[in-house]
Design an enzyme around this catalytic site. Structure first.
Site, PDB file in Angstrom:
ATOM      1  N   HIS A   1       0.885  -1.174   0.000  1.00  0.00           N
ATOM      2  CA  HIS A   1       0.000   0.000   0.000  1.00  0.00           C
ATOM      3  C   HIS A   1       0.926   1.230   0.000  1.00  0.00           C
ATOM      4  CE1 HIS A   1      -2.771   2.979   1.778  1.00  0.00           C
ATOM      5  NE2 HIS A   1      -3.770   2.157   1.484  1.00  0.00           N
TER       6      HIS A   1
ATOM      7  N   ASP B   1       3.500  -4.022   7.976  1.00  0.00           N
ATOM      8  CA  ASP B   1       2.215  -3.352   7.787  1.00  0.00           C
ATOM      9  C   ASP B   1       1.141  -4.429   7.934  1.00  0.00           C
ATOM     10  OD1 ASP B   1      -0.130  -2.343   6.838  1.00  0.00           O
ATOM     11  OD2 ASP B   1       0.689  -1.517   4.981  1.00  0.00           O
TER      12      ASP B   1
ATOM     13  N   GLN C   1      -4.145  -5.202   7.020  1.00  0.00           N
ATOM     14  CA  GLN C   1      -5.122  -6.179   6.517  1.00  0.00           C
ATOM     15  C   GLN C   1      -4.973  -7.535   7.201  1.00  0.00           C
ATOM     16  OE1 GLN C   1      -7.556  -5.293   4.646  1.00  0.00           O
ATOM     17  NE2 GLN C   1      -6.845  -3.387   3.737  1.00  0.00           N
TER      18      GLN C   1
ATOM     19  N   CYS D   1      -4.843   2.501  -3.617  1.00  0.00           N
ATOM     20  CA  CYS D   1      -3.615   3.047  -3.022  1.00  0.00           C
ATOM     21  C   CYS D   1      -2.443   2.090  -3.180  1.00  0.00           C
ATOM     22  CB  CYS D   1      -3.810   3.379  -1.543  1.00  0.00           C
ATOM     23  SG  CYS D   1      -5.059   4.617  -1.278  1.00  0.00           S
TER      24      CYS D   1
HETATM   25  C1  LIG Z   1      -2.167  -2.897   3.630  1.00  0.00           C
HETATM   26  C2  LIG Z   1      -2.573  -1.510   4.028  1.00  0.00           C
HETATM   27  N1  LIG Z   1      -1.668  -0.697   4.568  1.00  0.00           N
HETATM   28  C3  LIG Z   1      -1.957   0.542   4.968  1.00  0.00           C
HETATM   29  C4  LIG Z   1      -3.220   1.052   4.804  1.00  0.00           C
HETATM   30  C5  LIG Z   1      -3.507   2.442   5.265  1.00  0.00           C
HETATM   31  O1  LIG Z   1      -4.433   2.426   6.285  1.00  0.00           O
HETATM   32  P1  LIG Z   1      -4.992   3.788   6.875  1.00  0.00           P
HETATM   33  O2  LIG Z   1      -5.635   4.501   5.726  1.00  0.00           O
HETATM   34  O3  LIG Z   1      -5.973   3.375   7.914  1.00  0.00           O
HETATM   35  O4  LIG Z   1      -3.841   4.521   7.408  1.00  0.00           O
HETATM   36  C6  LIG Z   1      -4.206   0.263   4.212  1.00  0.00           C
HETATM   37  C7  LIG Z   1      -5.543   0.810   3.960  1.00  0.00           C
HETATM   38  O5  LIG Z   1      -6.274   0.355   3.131  1.00  0.00           O
HETATM   39  C8  LIG Z   1      -3.874  -1.047   3.818  1.00  0.00           C
HETATM   40  O6  LIG Z   1      -4.764  -1.846   3.261  1.00  0.00           O
END
Ligand SMILES: Cc1ncc(COP(=O)(O)O)c(C=O)c1O
Length: 410
Positions: free
Chosen positions: A119, A200, A203, A368
């Site tokens: 992401h 990260d 998910q 994203c």
């Molecule tokens: C794998 C992953 N990382 C980071 C994020 C970012 O999350 P947030 O928008 O809550 O900061 C997302 C959001 O969809 C995501 O799916």
């Protein structure tokens, strides 16, 4: 798992939107009544600031806020509550590491390693840091099935003694792939024991049991709003010795030990990283969301979603054959219920729009994650994503909806 009809009844959005088919939980999850009630409880019964007031309602707010920190600590099996920093979301958690520790340790000619499936939240902060520091930004590729093109034997070609940070997703928000994070971290640390590993888990934490000690990671980030909790609250887990060695990222109230005209001293974590009035109600709401997930059982949630995922893959491929391209692993093993697909002749936005008219919510766009879309030669895709309140009927409705899309766009 518990009766799915009972679970649906816990989510008031289904009462207010009869016939709603919500397949966009990777973007944000729905909220159970208990979490909504908990937010209302804070605002009605003890809506005071925390860590400051020496009167009853402030003490109660502080107690509830810190109780949530303990709940998070236990949920991811951290060693101590000081390892849990409340942030706004995954994005802020990762930026905190990049700004604080990243700028302390990454210099010219060092390396930062990440993957093409990230992401943007776990890609751009590292790319920018590498640019600023004059470091090398290495991006690990994936194979055609959406799995990392890396195993413990060829990791030696990627990670070196100059690799300061390895940042990777536990679960891809486009491919649904569950990466073998524990194995990769162990192999990376063998090559370079000083490497800092950042996971990260945005998910992952909502959908499966996650254990930071078992993973052996240094940092792990996730968002409350994707796991039945409120928006505006996120978590950064960090190993205490590392957090304690890091300079603050934000400065202001709540994160000082002593301020004089000459200098400021900072307290230990977590206070050092929680400047200003935090998201009090949201943190308390997150504690309640964790209670809901634990009562349902993370193992049960993971197993149930796996069954739904297998059903969805099978029916999407059977119903649309060569017309549809499903990204990521084609079996429910090593993946979660995030299913991204593309049709040859239909734009994802048209698909999502027509489904939206049928009260079926999916996502269209690049989610994203532009690098992984480029990797597959796509500008955009459609994505359905599951959670514990979905059932087979939701998937049948999606398939029927997609048949309608085909008829309309023919
Ligand atoms: C794998 C992953 N990382 C980071 C994020 C970012 O999350 P947030 O928008 O809550 O900061 C997302 C959001 O969809 C995501 O799916």
């Amino acid at each position: 798992m518990t009766d799915i009809r009972k679970i649906k009844r816990d989510f008031p959005v289904f009462i207010h939107n009869p016939g709603l088919v919500y397949l966009d939980s990777a973007a944000t999850s729905l909220k159970p009544q208990s979490v909504i009630d908990k937010l209302a409880e804070y605002y009605t019964k003890y809506p005071a600031n925390i860590h400051r007031g020496i009167y009853r309602i402030s003490e109660k707010a502080t107690e509830e806020y810190e109780k949530s920190r303990i709940a998070v600590m236990e949920f991811v099996n951290a060693r101590r509550f000081e390892e849990i920093i409340f942030t706004r979301n995954t994005t802020e958690s990762i930026n905190l590491i990049a700004y604080s520790l990243g700028r302390q340790i990454v210099g010219a000619d060092d390396e930062i390693v990440t993957t093409v499936m990230e992401h943007h939240s776990n890609f751009v902060p590292w790319q920018v840091l590498a640019d600023e520091a004059g470091a090398v930004f290495k991006v690990v590729d994936i194979n055609g099935d959406g799995c990392l093109d890396v195993n413990t034997s060829n990791l030696a070609g990627i990670i070196t003694k100059r690799t300061k940070i390895l940042a990777l997703a536990y679960v891809s928000n486009v491919l649904g792939t569950v990466n073998p994070v524990k194995k990769i971290i162990r192999a990376a640390k063998k090559i370079n024991p000083k490497i800092i590993t950042v996971v990260d888990a945005a998910q992952a934490v909502p959908h499966m049991p996650v254990d930071v000690r078992d993973l052996g990671c240094d940092f792990l980030a996730f968002s409350g709003h994707k796991m039945l909790g409120p928006t505006g609250i996120g978590v950064l887990y960090g190993r205490y010795d590392l957090l304690n060695s890091m300079f603050p990222f934000n400065f202001g109230g709540g994160m000082i030990k002593e301020v004089t005209i000459e200098k400021t001293e900072f307290p230990p974590p977590p206070a050092r990283f929680e400047a200003g009035t935090p998201a009090i109600a949201e943190a308390i709401g997150l504690g309640e969301a964790i209670k809901y997930l634990q009562t349902t059982g993370m193992d049960k949630i993971a197993a149930y979603e796996k069954k739904l995922t297998a059903y969805a893959i099978k029916h999407l491929i059977e119903s649309f054959g060569a017309d549809i391209r499903v990204l990521g692993p084609k079996t429910a093993d090593n993946r979660v219920g995030v299913l991204t697909f593309a049709f040859k002749n239909y734009h994802p936005h048209d698909i999502a729009h027509i489904l939206g008219e049928e009260n079926i919510c999916i996502r269209a766009g690049h989610h994203c994650a532009m690098p992984v879309h480029n990797r597959f030669g796509l500008a955009a895709s459609a994505r359905m994503s599951l959670y514990l309140y979905n059932d087979y009927y939701d998937i049948d409705k999606l398939i029927d909806g997609l048949k309608k899309v085909k008829k309309i766009l023919k």
